[in-house]
Design an enzyme around this catalytic site. Structure first.
Site, PDB file in Angstrom:
ATOM      1  N   LYS A  73       0.836  -1.203   0.000  1.00 26.25           N
ATOM      2  CA  LYS A  73       0.000   0.000   0.000  1.00 26.25           C
ATOM      3  C   LYS A  73       0.870   1.252   0.000  1.00 26.25           C
ATOM      4  CE  LYS A  73      -3.071   0.030   3.315  1.00 26.25           C
ATOM      5  NZ  LYS A  73      -3.767   0.271   4.613  1.00 26.25           N
TER       6      LYS A  73
ATOM      7  N   LYS B  72       3.269  -2.250  11.275  1.00 28.79           N
ATOM      8  CA  LYS B  72       1.976  -2.186  11.981  1.00 28.79           C
ATOM      9  C   LYS B  72       2.215  -2.590  13.421  1.00 28.79           C
ATOM     10  CE  LYS B  72      -2.380  -1.354  11.024  1.00 28.79           C
ATOM     11  NZ  LYS B  72      -2.971  -0.563   9.927  1.00 28.79           N
TER      12      LYS B  72
ATOM     13  N   ASP C 181      -5.282   3.393  13.887  1.00 24.93           N
ATOM     14  CA  ASP C 181      -6.024   2.337  13.184  1.00 24.93           C
ATOM     15  C   ASP C 181      -7.230   2.066  14.093  1.00 24.93           C
ATOM     16  OD1 ASP C 181      -5.728   0.326  10.775  1.00 24.93           O
ATOM     17  OD2 ASP C 181      -6.331  -0.937  12.442  1.00 24.93           O
TER      18      ASP C 181
HETATM   19  P1  NDP Z   1     -12.312   2.935  14.230  1.00 27.04           P
HETATM   20  O1  NDP Z   1     -11.841   2.347  15.480  1.00 27.04           O
HETATM   21  O2  NDP Z   1     -12.486   4.404  14.124  1.00 27.04           O
HETATM   22  O3  NDP Z   1     -13.688   2.282  13.794  1.00 27.04           O
HETATM   23  C1  NDP Z   1     -13.789   0.913  13.601  1.00 27.04           C
HETATM   24  C2  NDP Z   1     -15.207   0.575  13.222  1.00 27.04           C
HETATM   25  O4  NDP Z   1     -15.266  -0.776  12.806  1.00 27.04           O
HETATM   26  C3  NDP Z   1     -16.172   0.704  14.380  1.00 27.04           C
HETATM   27  O5  NDP Z   1     -17.441   1.028  13.891  1.00 27.04           O
HETATM   28  C4  NDP Z   1     -16.114  -0.693  14.968  1.00 27.04           C
HETATM   29  O6  NDP Z   1     -17.264  -1.030  15.729  1.00 27.04           O
HETATM   30  C5  NDP Z   1     -16.041  -1.526  13.729  1.00 27.04           C
HETATM   31  N1  NDP Z   1     -15.354  -2.795  14.039  1.00 27.04           N
HETATM   32  C6  NDP Z   1     -14.112  -2.924  14.535  1.00 27.04           C
HETATM   33  N2  NDP Z   1     -13.819  -4.213  14.732  1.00 27.04           N
HETATM   34  C7  NDP Z   1     -14.912  -4.885  14.368  1.00 27.04           C
HETATM   35  C8  NDP Z   1     -15.224  -6.259  14.339  1.00 27.04           C
HETATM   36  N3  NDP Z   1     -14.365  -7.189  14.749  1.00 27.04           N
HETATM   37  N4  NDP Z   1     -16.447  -6.599  13.876  1.00 27.04           N
HETATM   38  C9  NDP Z   1     -17.341  -5.661  13.478  1.00 27.04           C
HETATM   39  N5  NDP Z   1     -17.086  -4.345  13.488  1.00 27.04           N
HETATM   40  C10 NDP Z   1     -15.896  -3.975  13.930  1.00 27.04           C
HETATM   41  O7  NDP Z   1     -11.283   2.421  13.106  1.00 27.04           O
HETATM   42  P2  NDP Z   1     -11.040   2.981  11.637  1.00 27.04           P
HETATM   43  O8  NDP Z   1     -12.265   3.559  11.073  1.00 27.04           O
HETATM   44  O9  NDP Z   1      -9.800   3.790  11.681  1.00 27.04           O
HETATM   45  O10 NDP Z   1     -10.660   1.629  10.867  1.00 27.04           O
HETATM   46  C11 NDP Z   1     -11.617   0.871  10.130  1.00 27.04           C
HETATM   47  C12 NDP Z   1     -10.899   0.004   9.115  1.00 27.04           C
HETATM   48  O11 NDP Z   1     -10.163   0.839   8.212  1.00 27.04           O
HETATM   49  C13 NDP Z   1      -9.884  -0.991   9.673  1.00 27.04           C
HETATM   50  O12 NDP Z   1      -9.881  -2.150   8.879  1.00 27.04           O
HETATM   51  C14 NDP Z   1      -8.566  -0.245   9.498  1.00 27.04           C
HETATM   52  O13 NDP Z   1      -7.486  -1.148   9.462  1.00 27.04           O
HETATM   53  C15 NDP Z   1      -8.805   0.406   8.168  1.00 27.04           C
HETATM   54  N6  NDP Z   1      -7.971   1.550   7.842  1.00 27.04           N
HETATM   55  C16 NDP Z   1      -7.902   2.640   8.662  1.00 27.04           C
HETATM   56  C17 NDP Z   1      -7.127   3.721   8.322  1.00 27.04           C
HETATM   57  C18 NDP Z   1      -7.091   4.957   9.132  1.00 27.04           C
HETATM   58  O14 NDP Z   1      -6.469   5.926   8.687  1.00 27.04           O
HETATM   59  N7  NDP Z   1      -7.740   5.024  10.282  1.00 27.04           N
HETATM   60  C19 NDP Z   1      -6.303   3.716   7.094  1.00 27.04           C
HETATM   61  C20 NDP Z   1      -6.511   2.545   6.261  1.00 27.04           C
HETATM   62  C21 NDP Z   1      -7.295   1.522   6.650  1.00 27.04           C
HETATM   63  P3  NDP Z   1     -17.194  -1.028  17.321  1.00 27.04           P
HETATM   64  O15 NDP Z   1     -17.324   0.400  17.722  1.00 27.04           O
HETATM   65  O16 NDP Z   1     -18.320  -1.883  17.754  1.00 27.04           O
HETATM   66  O17 NDP Z   1     -15.862  -1.616  17.696  1.00 27.04           O
HETATM   67  O1  2IT Z   2      -4.012   0.799   7.499  1.00 25.74           O
HETATM   68  C1  2IT Z   2      -3.532   1.946   7.356  1.00 25.74           C
HETATM   69  O2  2IT Z   2      -3.072   2.324   6.276  1.00 25.74           O
HETATM   70  C2  2IT Z   2      -3.580   2.856   8.497  1.00 25.74           C
HETATM   71  N1  2IT Z   2      -4.129   2.498   9.533  1.00 25.74           N
HETATM   72  C3  2IT Z   2      -2.946   4.214   8.400  1.00 25.74           C
HETATM   73  C4  2IT Z   2      -1.460   4.122   8.595  1.00 25.74           C
HETATM   74  C5  2IT Z   2      -0.739   5.435   8.689  1.00 25.74           C
HETATM   75  O3  2IT Z   2       0.466   5.382   8.935  1.00 25.74           O
HETATM   76  O4  2IT Z   2      -1.340   6.497   8.509  1.00 25.74           O
END
Ligand code: NDP
Ligand code: 2IT
Length: 450
Positions: free
Chosen positions: A119, A131, A171
């Site tokens: 990525k 990570k 994350d």
């Molecule tokens: P948050 O913690 O802000 O939100 C996570 C969301 O996903 C919540 O609604 C949570 O629900 C739900 N969730 C988490 N685990 C589970 C599970 N096991 N089953 C069902 N729902 C679940 O995280 P992000 O929004 O930052 O991350 C979401 C996804 O995006 C992840 O896969 C992360 O790796 C990916 N990501 C994030 C990036 C970033 O910049 N933040 C960058 C690239 C990818 P609940 O509140 O019930 O836990």
């Molecule tokens: O999965 C991802 O790409 C992230 N959670 C963001 C990583 C970062 O360094 O901003």
């Protein structure tokens, strides 16, 4: 020179990976997808085979495991596990998020670190892959407990990271609050104000648009995919999973582009609002999730709509699906449901949200399928821009950063098209994997046996 130990098939290579990394199911899944995509390309480019690039690239450069002791509000001592997987530094310092969730284990962080390598390469910015995280569960903890945990976690992590070594970010379970607590502790320990974490607050070195970047980027990527079929978001019904950082800003961007978002979810269930989640309702969700830290179910107490307890969003009729919660959240049956109900585009905000059998359904159905390592790269891309701004000791405007983010997503899409074209169809999985691989692999060749 006679070459020994050259793998003759994907299966034999995977047998080695599984034997060396027992029990790490998600890691095996992530590696298999990449190896399958790369296999033919490698046969055509045997220099990578002879230099054992694949054998090296699936092995993290370093894994750090540590104890995180902290005291809860009752004064009781709690102990969690802490991890940092420094996967690959061929093209830059290790870069990738920290996840705090009870499900976290080494296999999950290795899958995430492995994906991150490709990525980060796709963004074209100089970032290696890593990570980390903990099995700590922030749910139900007070701010004080979260701070105690973060300080203890950073006390150990601080000796392994640095602005030119390894730059963590957020994350799942790690957002602005946690980054703040960890940054404060790092600064105390190192006596250094430096860009060691990204996702920082805007007043102390953070970048504008970083909170929005993953969600916006995922929608920008979907928009590019839709354009290849003369389609757009205008008037499209969109199903989104999750209700955290990525889901919230994906929703915001879909609304700006004229789409209608009908679902959001959390780990307990899904809300379905056929009238559409508008700006006001989204603001309610943001307050509910980021400030009150409540459950998505409460949406249906305030607004009309259905709550589907224990059910994921994919039975909702939609033309675009944006999985933005977690890994393996779309199975084969759900993928079939999506395609049968007329879904033409899946853009992954989450990392590896589709099970391999679901991906097969999307590819066989010839829909637009953007895998996470391409579609959600906007987050880390703006992290890279945050690092640049920190190094220059200046900050760019919202418009500047958003424009750069948009350009990067368009560029990643072009890379996927370049390496993923199969006749009239674009296989974005293949495109992202080959496109991400080349730069890292070539850097590894240049740097010798490391
Ligand atoms: P948050 O913690 O802000 O939100 C996570 C969301 O996903 C919540 O609604 C949570 O629900 C739900 N969730 C988490 N685990 C589970 C599970 N096991 N089953 C069902 N729902 C679940 O995280 P992000 O929004 O930052 O991350 C979401 C996804 O995006 C992840 O896969 C992360 O790796 C990916 N990501 C994030 C990036 C970033 O910049 N933040 C960058 C690239 C990818 P609940 O509140 O019930 O836990
Ligand atoms: O999965 C991802 O790409 C992230 N959670 C963001 C990583 C970062 O360094 O901003």
């Amino acid at each position: 020179m006679v070459q020994h130990n050259i793998y003759k098939s994907v299966d034999s290579f995977m047998e080695m990976v599984v034997t060396k990394n027992p029990g790490e199911r998600e890691f095996h899944q992530a590696v298999l997808e990449v190896v399958e995509s790369l296999w033919d390309f490698l046969q055509e480019n045997p220099r990578y085979i002879h230099a054992k690039v694949m054998e090296r690239i699936v092995e993290p450069e370093r894994v750090i495991l540590f104890r995180v002791p902290w005291r809860d509000d009752r004064g009781e001592i709690q102990v969690n596990k802490g991890f940092r997987v420094e996967f690959n530094s061929a093209i830059g310092p290790y870069k990738g998020g920290l996840r705090f969730h009870p499900s976290v284990n080494l296999g999950i962080l290795k899958f995430l670190g492995f994906e991150q390598v490709f990525k980060n390469s796709l963004t074209t910015l100089p970032m290696g892959g890593g990570k980390g995280g903990s099995d700590f569960d922030p749910k139900g903890k007070s701010d004080n407990e979260v701070m105690s945990f973060c300080q203890s976690f950073m006390t150990e992590l601080s000796r392994h990271i640095g602005p030119n070594t390894d730059v963590p970010a957020g994350d799942i379970g790690v957002g602005g609050r946690e980054i703040g607590f960890m940054y404060g502790q790092y600064k105390r320990l190192q006596n250094e104000f430096t860009g060691v974490l990204t996702g920082k607050g805007i007043n102390w070195g953070g970048s504008l648009i970083r909170p929005e970047a993953t969600g916006y980027g995922c929608v920008y990527f979907a928009e590019e995919m839709l354009k290849t079929r003369d389609e757009s978001f205008k008037g499209k019904t969109v199903a989104i999973s999750g209700s955290g950082n990525v889901a919230q800003y994906a929703t915001e961007k879909v609304l700006q582009l004229g789409g209608k978002v009908v679902t959001l979810s959390d780990s307990n269930g899904t809300i379905y609002d056929p009238a559409g989640i508008d700006r006001e309702k989204l603001q309610f969700v943001m307050d509910l999730k980021n400030v009150k830290r409540g459950r998505i179910k409460e949406y249906t107490v305030k607004y009309k709509g259905e709550y589907w307890e224990g059910v994921r969003p994919w039975k909702a009729v939609c033309q675009v699906a944006l999985p933005c919660a977690t890994q393996n959240e779309i199975n084969q049956a759900e993928a079939k449901m999506l395609v049968d109900n007329g879904c033409i585009c899946v853009s992954e905000g989450a990392n590896m949200p589709s099970e391999p059998e679901a991906i097969d359904v999307f590819l066989k159905g010839k829909i637009l399928y953007g895998p996470g390592k391409a579609a959600n790269a906007g987050g880390v891309a703006v992290s890279g821009l945050e690092m640049s701004q920190n190094s220059m000791r200046m900050s760019w405007s919202r418009e500047e950063v958003d424009q750069k983010l948009h350009g990067i997503m368009i560029n990643i899409h072009e890379t996927c098209v370049k390496y993923g074209k199969e006749g009239n169809f674009i296989n974005y999985v293949k495109g992202a994997n080959i496109g991400g691989f080349i730069k890292v692999a070539d850097a590894m060749l240049d740097q010798g046996v490391v």
